[in-house]
Write a protein that holds these residues in place. Structure first.
Motif, PDB file in Angstrom:
ATOM      1  N   LEU A  69       0.861  -1.183   0.000  1.00  0.00           N
ATOM      2  CA  LEU A  69       0.000   0.000   0.000  1.00  0.00           C
ATOM      3  C   LEU A  69       0.895   1.230   0.000  1.00  0.00           C
ATOM      4  CD1 LEU A  69      -2.650   1.577   0.298  1.00  0.00           C
ATOM      5  CD2 LEU A  69      -2.465   1.236   2.793  1.00  0.00           C
ATOM      6  N   LYS A  70       0.778   2.040  -1.069  1.00  0.00           N
ATOM      7  CA  LYS A  70       1.516   3.298  -1.117  1.00  0.00           C
ATOM      8  C   LYS A  70       0.506   4.436  -0.968  1.00  0.00           C
ATOM      9  CE  LYS A  70       4.337   6.296  -3.989  1.00  0.00           C
ATOM     10  NZ  LYS A  70       3.322   7.163  -4.584  1.00  0.00           N
ATOM     11  N   VAL A  71       0.852   5.413  -0.146  1.00  0.00           N
ATOM     12  CA  VAL A  71       0.025   6.616  -0.014  1.00  0.00           C
ATOM     13  C   VAL A  71       0.920   7.810  -0.334  1.00  0.00           C
ATOM     14  CG1 VAL A  71      -1.515   7.959   1.450  1.00  0.00           C
ATOM     15  CG2 VAL A  71      -1.368   5.487   1.767  1.00  0.00           C
ATOM     16  N   LEU A  99       6.800  11.076  -1.306  1.00  0.00           N
ATOM     17  CA  LEU A  99       7.276  12.420  -0.942  1.00  0.00           C
ATOM     18  C   LEU A  99       7.576  13.151  -2.232  1.00  0.00           C
ATOM     19  CD1 LEU A  99       9.785  11.311   1.882  1.00  0.00           C
ATOM     20  CD2 LEU A  99       7.424  12.129   2.178  1.00  0.00           C
ATOM     21  N   TRP A 100       6.926  14.290  -2.434  1.00  0.00           N
ATOM     22  CA  TRP A 100       7.084  15.018  -3.699  1.00  0.00           C
ATOM     23  C   TRP A 100       8.321  15.909  -3.682  1.00  0.00           C
ATOM     24  CZ3 TRP A 100       1.841  17.744  -5.086  1.00  0.00           C
ATOM     25  CH2 TRP A 100       0.809  16.812  -5.065  1.00  0.00           C
ATOM     26  N   HIS A 101       9.046  15.835  -4.755  1.00  0.00           N
ATOM     27  CA  HIS A 101      10.133  16.791  -4.970  1.00  0.00           C
ATOM     28  C   HIS A 101      10.264  16.946  -6.484  1.00  0.00           C
ATOM     29  CE1 HIS A 101      13.813  19.024  -4.444  1.00  0.00           C
ATOM     30  NE2 HIS A 101      14.425  18.216  -5.297  1.00  0.00           N
ATOM     31  N   LEU A 127      12.335   5.618  -6.559  1.00  0.00           N
ATOM     32  CA  LEU A 127      12.120   6.821  -7.363  1.00  0.00           C
ATOM     33  C   LEU A 127      10.904   6.601  -8.253  1.00  0.00           C
ATOM     34  CD1 LEU A 127      15.830   7.335  -8.530  1.00  0.00           C
ATOM     35  CD2 LEU A 127      14.724   8.140  -6.425  1.00  0.00           C
ATOM     36  N   GLN A 128       9.912   7.476  -8.123  1.00  0.00           N
ATOM     37  CA  GLN A 128       8.690   7.360  -8.934  1.00  0.00           C
ATOM     38  C   GLN A 128       8.681   8.483  -9.963  1.00  0.00           C
ATOM     39  OE1 GLN A 128       5.030   6.754  -6.754  1.00  0.00           O
ATOM     40  NE2 GLN A 128       3.869   8.042  -8.170  1.00  0.00           N
ATOM     41  N   LEU A 129       8.862   8.116 -11.231  1.00  0.00           N
ATOM     42  CA  LEU A 129       8.865   9.098 -12.320  1.00  0.00           C
ATOM     43  C   LEU A 129       7.423   9.283 -12.757  1.00  0.00           C
ATOM     44  CD1 LEU A 129      11.983   7.809 -14.310  1.00  0.00           C
ATOM     45  CD2 LEU A 129      11.878   9.590 -12.526  1.00  0.00           C
ATOM     46  N   GLY A 166      -1.780  12.792 -11.925  1.00  0.00           N
ATOM     47  CA  GLY A 166      -1.553  12.627 -10.491  1.00  0.00           C
ATOM     48  C   GLY A 166      -2.731  13.113  -9.683  1.00  0.00           C
ATOM     49  N   SER A 167      -3.157  12.267  -8.724  1.00  0.00           N
ATOM     50  CA  SER A 167      -4.247  12.621  -7.813  1.00  0.00           C
ATOM     51  C   SER A 167      -5.525  13.015  -8.557  1.00  0.00           C
ATOM     52  CB  SER A 167      -3.821  13.773  -6.902  1.00  0.00           C
ATOM     53  OG  SER A 167      -4.783  13.959  -5.896  1.00  0.00           O
ATOM     54  N   THR A 168      -5.882  12.254  -9.544  1.00  0.00           N
ATOM     55  CA  THR A 168      -7.067  12.591 -10.335  1.00  0.00           C
ATOM     56  C   THR A 168      -8.341  12.049  -9.700  1.00  0.00           C
ATOM     57  OG1 THR A 168      -6.894  10.566 -11.631  1.00  0.00           O
ATOM     58  CG2 THR A 168      -5.756  12.525 -12.492  1.00  0.00           C
ATOM     59  N   GLY A 169      -8.222  10.994  -8.904  1.00  0.00           N
ATOM     60  CA  GLY A 169      -9.409  10.336  -8.366  1.00  0.00           C
ATOM     61  C   GLY A 169     -10.198   9.601  -9.441  1.00  0.00           C
ATOM     62  N   VAL A 170      -9.640   9.525 -10.632  1.00  0.00           N
ATOM     63  CA  VAL A 170     -10.322   8.868 -11.766  1.00  0.00           C
ATOM     64  C   VAL A 170      -9.909   7.400 -11.806  1.00  0.00           C
ATOM     65  CG1 VAL A 170     -10.495   8.804 -14.298  1.00  0.00           C
ATOM     66  CG2 VAL A 170     -10.347  11.008 -13.105  1.00  0.00           C
ATOM     67  N   GLY A 224      -5.226   5.438  -9.377  1.00  0.00           N
ATOM     68  CA  GLY A 224      -6.385   6.004 -10.064  1.00  0.00           C
ATOM     69  C   GLY A 224      -7.653   5.756  -9.268  1.00  0.00           C
ATOM     70  N   GLY A 225      -7.960   6.659  -8.333  1.00  0.00           N
ATOM     71  CA  GLY A 225      -9.225   6.569  -7.607  1.00  0.00           C
ATOM     72  C   GLY A 225      -9.400   5.303  -6.793  1.00  0.00           C
ATOM     73  N   ILE A 226      -8.289   4.712  -6.345  1.00  0.00           N
ATOM     74  CA  ILE A 226      -8.402   3.483  -5.543  1.00  0.00           C
ATOM     75  C   ILE A 226      -9.026   3.815  -4.192  1.00  0.00           C
ATOM     76  CG2 ILE A 226      -7.063   1.701  -4.313  1.00  0.00           C
ATOM     77  CD1 ILE A 226      -7.213   1.326  -7.386  1.00  0.00           C
ATOM     78  N   VAL A 236      -1.237  -1.170  -4.506  1.00  0.00           N
ATOM     79  CA  VAL A 236      -2.010   0.011  -4.926  1.00  0.00           C
ATOM     80  C   VAL A 236      -1.371   1.287  -4.393  1.00  0.00           C
ATOM     81  CG1 VAL A 236      -4.226  -1.170  -5.179  1.00  0.00           C
ATOM     82  CG2 VAL A 236      -3.585  -0.248  -2.940  1.00  0.00           C
ATOM     83  N   ASP A 237      -1.657   2.368  -5.104  1.00  0.00           N
ATOM     84  CA  ASP A 237      -1.114   3.681  -4.772  1.00  0.00           C
ATOM     85  C   ASP A 237      -2.295   4.647  -4.691  1.00  0.00           C
ATOM     86  OD1 ASP A 237       0.438   5.914  -4.452  1.00  0.00           O
ATOM     87  OD2 ASP A 237       1.194   5.963  -6.510  1.00  0.00           O
ATOM     88  N   VAL A 238      -2.416   5.351  -3.574  1.00  0.00           N
ATOM     89  CA  VAL A 238      -3.638   6.120  -3.287  1.00  0.00           C
ATOM     90  C   VAL A 238      -3.308   7.537  -2.852  1.00  0.00           C
ATOM     91  CG1 VAL A 238      -5.773   6.105  -1.931  1.00  0.00           C
ATOM     92  CG2 VAL A 238      -4.571   3.960  -2.343  1.00  0.00           C
ATOM     93  N   ASP A 239      -4.132   8.462  -3.306  1.00  0.00           N
ATOM     94  CA  ASP A 239      -4.094   9.805  -2.723  1.00  0.00           C
ATOM     95  C   ASP A 239      -5.495  10.211  -2.261  1.00  0.00           C
ATOM     96  OD1 ASP A 239      -3.220  12.306  -1.862  1.00  0.00           O
ATOM     97  OD2 ASP A 239      -3.715  13.215  -3.778  1.00  0.00           O
ATOM     98  N   THR A 240      -6.394  10.492  -3.227  1.00  0.00           N
ATOM     99  CA  THR A 240      -7.699  11.075  -2.895  1.00  0.00           C
ATOM    100  C   THR A 240      -8.440  10.332  -1.768  1.00  0.00           C
ATOM    101  OG1 THR A 240      -7.866  11.788  -5.202  1.00  0.00           O
ATOM    102  CG2 THR A 240      -9.886  11.844  -3.905  1.00  0.00           C
ATOM    103  N   ALA A 241      -8.566   9.019  -1.895  1.00  0.00           N
ATOM    104  CA  ALA A 241      -9.397   8.274  -0.930  1.00  0.00           C
ATOM    105  C   ALA A 241      -8.712   8.077   0.420  1.00  0.00           C
ATOM    106  CB  ALA A 241      -9.799   6.919  -1.521  1.00  0.00           C
TER     107      ALA A 241
HETATM  108  O1  LIG Z   1      -0.934  12.966  -5.230  1.00  0.00           O
HETATM  109  C1  LIG Z   1      -0.774  13.863  -6.074  1.00  0.00           C
HETATM  110  O2  LIG Z   1      -1.414  14.937  -6.084  1.00  0.00           O
HETATM  111  C2  LIG Z   1       0.265  13.682  -7.127  1.00  0.00           C
HETATM  112  C3  LIG Z   1       0.793  14.797  -7.735  1.00  0.00           C
HETATM  113  C4  LIG Z   1       1.787  14.637  -8.665  1.00  0.00           C
HETATM  114  C5  LIG Z   1       2.231  13.376  -8.987  1.00  0.00           C
HETATM  115  C6  LIG Z   1       1.674  12.278  -8.389  1.00  0.00           C
HETATM  116  C7  LIG Z   1       0.684  12.413  -7.457  1.00  0.00           C
HETATM  117  N1  LIG Z   1       0.096  11.318  -6.831  1.00  0.00           N
HETATM  118  C8  LIG Z   1      -0.230  10.158  -7.523  1.00  0.00           C
HETATM  119  O3  LIG Z   1      -1.597  10.157  -7.872  1.00  0.00           O
HETATM  120  C9  LIG Z   1      -2.054   8.811  -7.917  1.00  0.00           C
HETATM  121  C10 LIG Z   1      -3.205   8.568  -6.973  1.00  0.00           C
HETATM  122  O4  LIG Z   1      -4.183   9.492  -7.139  1.00  0.00           O
HETATM  123  P1  LIG Z   1      -5.739   9.260  -6.744  1.00  0.00           P
HETATM  124  O5  LIG Z   1      -5.807   8.193  -5.686  1.00  0.00           O
HETATM  125  O6  LIG Z   1      -6.416   8.900  -8.017  1.00  0.00           O
HETATM  126  O7  LIG Z   1      -6.124  10.591  -6.222  1.00  0.00           O
HETATM  127  C11 LIG Z   1      -0.899   7.951  -7.443  1.00  0.00           C
HETATM  128  O8  LIG Z   1      -0.214   7.435  -8.564  1.00  0.00           O
HETATM  129  C12 LIG Z   1      -0.031   8.923  -6.700  1.00  0.00           C
HETATM  130  O9  LIG Z   1       1.331   8.504  -6.692  1.00  0.00           O
END
Ligand SMILES: O=C(O)c1ccccc1N[C@@H]1O[C@H](COP(=O)(O)O)[C@@H](O)[C@H]1O
Length: 234
Positions: A3-5, A27-29, A88-90, A151-155, A177-179, A199-204
């Protein structure tokens, strides 16, 4: 299942994510204008906070991941080395040559290359073999919004599109993607794929105010780590 956040900006964020069960913390840079952008110094401080977090004996401390749009491999390596970050996440449209330069410069790093998917089209599809030859360790499938936001689309992604792309690659892959906790059943076939690693999550992972929410993250972890029930054969 990993699980990546993504998008920690403080020691408190790191503590919340670690306690909630994140294995990898983004961590964003080098994400210009991004709300979670960190200076090189903050990146190093939060990477250290990840590594030294006290978690349960059953789980290692979360691994920091440098998430970047930077196109210059020397700049990525400088920041990663200074912070001691080995994942490193490109997340931009960096070409395969950037992956190759990173692996040449620091062979021990784990390079995660994002594949940008819009509908059923993957922008990097013609370059998949090149990315693999360049040394990509893990692909990350993420959705691009209709407006082209990355990135962070929630789609969410269509599971059929994900499986098709998985078959066009040979490396392990993470799904983004919206996980959420709720949509795990939709991806049953994806989670069963032998190269699906997490899975990799931001929005949820966040509450209505945009702060990381331990309950939500815990729910995502429980749902996505659950082993599907197997029908008994009489
Ligand atoms: O999280 C962000 O805003 C973001 C910004 C720039 C690059 C990557 C970013 N995050 C990535 O977004 C998806 C998850 O997004 P969501 O769950 O659909 O909102 C994931 O790949 C993060 O690494």
């Amino acid at each position: 299942m990993l699980l990546k956040v993504c998008g920690a900006t403080s020691r408190r964020d790191v503590a919340v994510l670690g306690a909630a069960g994140a294995d990898l913390i983004g961590l964003w840079h080098g994400v210009p204008g991004g709300p979670a952008e960190l200076s090189a110094g903050r990146l190093a401080a939060l990477a250290q906070a990840c590594r030294t977090l006290e978690v349960t004996a059953a789980r290692p401390a979360p691994e920091p991941v440098l998430v970047t749009f930077l196109p210059d491999p020397a700049a990525v390596l400088d920041a990663a080395r200074a912070a001691g970050v080995r994942w490193l996440q490109l997340h931009g449209y960096q070409p395969p040559a950037v992956v190759a330069a990173l692996k040449r410069g620091w062979p021990e790093v784990t390079v995660v290359k994002v594949l940008h998917i819009s509908g059923d089209a993957c922008a990097e599809r013609p370059l998949l073999a090149s990315y693999e030859r360049a040394g990509t360790d893990v692909f990350l499938f993420d959705a691009v919004s209709e407006a082209g936001r990355v990135g962070s689309t929630g789609v969410t992604l269509d599971p059929g599109v994900v499986l098709d792309l998985a078959e066009a690659t040979t490396q392990p892959f993470l799904l983004a993607g919206g996980i959420s906790a709720a949509n795990r059943p939709r991806y049953e076939k994806v989670t069963a794929h032998p190269r699906f690693v997490g899975v990799d999550v931001d929005t949820a992972a966040r509450d209505a105010a945009g702060a990381f929410c331990a309950d939500r993250i815990g729910g995502i972890r429980r749902q996505w780590r659950a082993v599907p029930e197997v029908e008994e054969v009489a």
